[in-house]
Design an enzyme around this catalytic site. Structure first.
Site, PDB file in Angstrom:
ATOM      1  N   HIS A 184      -4.503   0.141   7.985  1.00  0.00           N
ATOM      2  CA  HIS A 184      -5.104   0.189   6.442  1.00  0.00           C
ATOM      3  C   HIS A 184      -6.685  -0.567   6.464  1.00  0.00           C
ATOM      4  O   HIS A 184      -6.907  -0.328   5.519  1.00  0.00           O
ATOM      5  CB  HIS A 184      -3.811  -1.186   5.861  1.00  0.00           C
ATOM      6  CG  HIS A 184      -3.997  -1.544   4.787  1.00  0.00           C
ATOM      7  ND1 HIS A 184      -3.752  -0.682   3.222  1.00  0.00           N
ATOM      8  CD2 HIS A 184      -4.693  -2.223   3.578  1.00  0.00           C
ATOM      9  CE1 HIS A 184      -3.743  -0.382   2.780  1.00  0.00           C
ATOM     10  NE2 HIS A 184      -4.545  -2.161   2.467  1.00  0.00           N
ATOM     11  N   GLN A 202      -9.430  12.844  -0.293  1.00  0.00           N
ATOM     12  CA  GLN A 202      -8.798  13.625  -1.034  1.00  0.00           C
ATOM     13  C   GLN A 202      -8.472  15.247  -0.638  1.00  0.00           C
ATOM     14  O   GLN A 202      -9.616  15.218  -0.384  1.00  0.00           O
ATOM     15  CB  GLN A 202      -8.170  13.518  -2.570  1.00  0.00           C
ATOM     16  CG  GLN A 202      -8.434  12.047  -3.047  1.00  0.00           C
ATOM     17  CD  GLN A 202      -7.900  12.076  -4.305  1.00  0.00           C
ATOM     18  OE1 GLN A 202      -7.583  12.316  -4.811  1.00  0.00           O
ATOM     19  NE2 GLN A 202      -8.496  10.818  -4.697  1.00  0.00           N
ATOM     20  N   ASN A 216     -13.149   9.363  -1.374  1.00  0.00           N
ATOM     21  CA  ASN A 216     -14.130   8.115  -1.992  1.00  0.00           C
ATOM     22  C   ASN A 216     -14.194   6.948  -1.420  1.00  0.00           C
ATOM     23  O   ASN A 216     -12.986   6.357  -1.051  1.00  0.00           O
ATOM     24  CB  ASN A 216     -13.654   7.844  -3.527  1.00  0.00           C
ATOM     25  CG  ASN A 216     -14.053   9.351  -4.382  1.00  0.00           C
ATOM     26  OD1 ASN A 216     -15.121   9.543  -4.437  1.00  0.00           O
ATOM     27  ND2 ASN A 216     -13.090   9.365  -4.952  1.00  0.00           N
ATOM     28  N   HIS A 250      -6.784   2.098   2.016  1.00  0.00           N
ATOM     29  CA  HIS A 250      -6.097   2.649   3.167  1.00  0.00           C
ATOM     30  C   HIS A 250      -7.409   3.911   3.549  1.00  0.00           C
ATOM     31  O   HIS A 250      -7.678   4.269   2.278  1.00  0.00           O
ATOM     32  CB  HIS A 250      -4.976   3.128   3.338  1.00  0.00           C
ATOM     33  CG  HIS A 250      -4.056   3.564   4.031  1.00  0.00           C
ATOM     34  ND1 HIS A 250      -3.599   2.515   4.648  1.00  0.00           N
ATOM     35  CD2 HIS A 250      -4.667   4.315   5.050  1.00  0.00           C
ATOM     36  CE1 HIS A 250      -2.824   3.199   5.940  1.00  0.00           C
ATOM     37  NE2 HIS A 250      -3.752   4.506   6.112  1.00  0.00           N
ATOM     38  N   CYS A 300       0.376   3.125   3.835  1.00  0.00           N
ATOM     39  CA  CYS A 300       0.798   2.500   5.391  1.00  0.00           C
ATOM     40  C   CYS A 300       2.354   3.231   5.067  1.00  0.00           C
ATOM     41  O   CYS A 300       2.655   3.875   4.243  1.00  0.00           O
ATOM     42  CB  CYS A 300       0.919   1.214   4.623  1.00  0.00           C
ATOM     43  SG  CYS A 300      -0.647   0.690   5.314  1.00  0.00           S
ATOM     44  N   HIS A 317      -8.432   7.032   4.194  1.00  0.00           N
ATOM     45  CA  HIS A 317      -8.008   8.002   3.583  1.00  0.00           C
ATOM     46  C   HIS A 317      -9.348   9.502   2.514  1.00  0.00           C
ATOM     47  O   HIS A 317     -10.205   8.673   2.238  1.00  0.00           O
ATOM     48  CB  HIS A 317      -7.063   8.163   2.596  1.00  0.00           C
ATOM     49  CG  HIS A 317      -7.104   7.374   0.989  1.00  0.00           C
ATOM     50  ND1 HIS A 317      -7.539   5.512   0.986  1.00  0.00           N
ATOM     51  CD2 HIS A 317      -7.291   8.375  -0.457  1.00  0.00           C
ATOM     52  CE1 HIS A 317      -8.040   6.342  -0.508  1.00  0.00           C
ATOM     53  NE2 HIS A 317      -7.409   7.525  -1.359  1.00  0.00           N
ATOM     54  N   CYS A 353       0.738  -1.212   0.246  1.00  0.00           N
ATOM     55  CA  CYS A 353      -0.178   0.023   0.460  1.00  0.00           C
ATOM     56  C   CYS A 353       0.829   1.185  -0.286  1.00  0.00           C
ATOM     57  O   CYS A 353       1.828   1.221   1.323  1.00  0.00           O
ATOM     58  CB  CYS A 353      -0.881   0.024   1.988  1.00  0.00           C
ATOM     59  SG  CYS A 353      -1.639   1.504   1.537  1.00  0.00           S
ATOM     60  N   SER A 370      -8.833   3.881  -5.539  1.00  0.00           N
ATOM     61  CA  SER A 370      -7.716   2.687  -6.471  1.00  0.00           C
ATOM     62  C   SER A 370      -7.638   2.216  -4.698  1.00  0.00           C
ATOM     63  O   SER A 370      -6.830   1.231  -4.763  1.00  0.00           O
ATOM     64  CB  SER A 370      -7.553   3.549  -6.847  1.00  0.00           C
ATOM     65  OG  SER A 370      -6.743   4.408  -6.063  1.00  0.00           O
TER      66      SER A 370
HETATM   67 ZN    ZN Z   1      -2.057   1.148   3.838  1.00  0.00          ZN
END
Ligand code: ZN
Ligand code: ZN
Ligand code: ZN
Length: 350
Positions: free
Chosen positions: A115, A170, A155, A166, A55, A168, A52, A163
């Site tokens: 993750h 933007q 998203n 993990h 990570c 997150h 990833c 995609s």
């Molecule tokens: Zn990750």
């Protein structure tokens, strides 16, 4: 809705934020489904994934090595949609072929070093760290010369095109105000001019008094399925106080935002017993140097799921050519989201 039966008859509803209409066809909710069925979304199984790029400690494709971060981590997007530099240029041929350069900064914010988590699984105190980071990023990027707007969005899930599982989001900042916030800004400004009050403060009062579209609320925030929702389980989080951006939130309000984000996303996960996919994001006042007293801070959640963990709504046909359409009413969606618990069955971190 006195004198108006919105539970059985087809009707259209107006979205005062964008000035668009949406077609509601509640009589169609019983129609059988013979369309596409997706596989069930399950959360990532690994706490740490060596492959990833988000990570801690891992090397990204650009050669950058992520620090051993303990809570949040922000970095410039390695494949940004916008670039900060460039001489402005414009093109116009017969007022028909029109183009201009666009600049901006795109960042990625990891919510957690883990993750395998989602907002719904994170501790409220850890979400609070994310809220503080969102607020700092909005201020920092909004203060850059030439940045007129900062869009924070997440998203979640492969169904929404994410995609990487993990946790997150933007953050895209741009030299122009994108279409949807620009429409919402114009609508809020026009409403303020004609009524002398705030569109979303007035809308909050209507929702707060009826409660029929409320999904979850706390002292400082209200989450509703908006009257004009397009997606089956679309929701909107409204701040109860009139503020234009997240950095104006006090400490207690930030706690409350963290709380409502956790409870709302938990309800989503519980609705179809799945790690619920969605696109979400905050709408905050533009950073174009103007005051924007008309702007009311809020968040939108747009989840694609329709009637189970594996059946999604598509925006096709009449929706691409005419207007958006939904079958289940906003009131019924809210009722269904209220009917499930706002904590996950196996709270792993409590
Ligand atoms: Zn990750
Ligand atoms: Zn307001
Ligand atoms: Zn909005």
């Amino acid at each position: 809705m006195p004198g108006f039966d919105g539970t059985k008859r087809p009707h259209r509803r107006f979205n005062p934020l964008t000035g668009e209409w949406i077609l509601v066809s509640p009589h169609r909710t019983q129609r059988p489904w013979q369309g596409q069925v997706e596989t069930t979304a399950s959360p990532a199984a690994l706490k740490y994934d060596p492959a990833c790029y988000m990570c801690p400690g891992n090397t990204r494709s650009t050669g950058h090595v992520n620090p051993p971060y303990k809570n949040v981590f922000v970095f410039d997007n390695d494949f940004p949609a916008l670039l900060p530099e460039g001489e402005p240029a414009a093109f116009n041929e017969h007022d028909l072929l029109i183009a201009e350069t666009e600049t901006g900064v795109c960042r990625v914010l990891c919510f957690s070093p883990r993750h395998d988590l989602t907002l719904s699984m994170m501790k409220t105190s850890d979400i609070r760290v994310v809220v503080d980071c969102w607020s700092d990023q909005f201020q920092e990027l909004g203060a850059l010369p030439g940045v007129q707007y900062v869009q924070i969005f997440e998203n979640r899930g492969a169904m929404m095109g994410a995609s990487n599982p993990h946790p997150h989001c933007q953050i895209w900042s741009s030299a122009s105000i994108p279409n949807i916030p620009r429409l919402e800004q114009e609508s809020q400004a026009a409403y303020r001019k004609s009524k002398g009050s705030c569109l979303l403060c007035d809308y909050f009062r209507l929702e707060d008094s009826s409660q029929i579209r409320t999904v979850v609320q706390n002292e400082h925030f209200l989450a509703v399925v908006p009257f004009w929702a397009v997606w089956p389980f679309e929701t909107m989080i409204l701040s109860k106080r009139h503020i234009g951006a997240m950095h104006e939130l006090g400490s207690e309000e930030r706690e409350a935002l963290s709380d409502i984000l956790k409870r709302l996303t938990s309800r989503y996960d519980n609705l179809f017993q799945t790690s619920f996919p969605y696109s979400m994001g905050f709408h905050q006042r533009p950073t174009d140097g103007l005051e924007h007293p008309e702007w009311h801070f809020h968040a939108h959640f747009f989840p694609p799921l329709l009637r189970s963990a594996t059946i999604r709504k598509f925006m096709v046909g009449f929706e691409l050519l005419g207007m958006p359409q939904r079958d289940i009413t906003a009131e019924t969606s809210a009722e269904r989201l209220r009917a499930v618990p706002d904590v996950l069955p196996n709270e792993p971190l409590k």
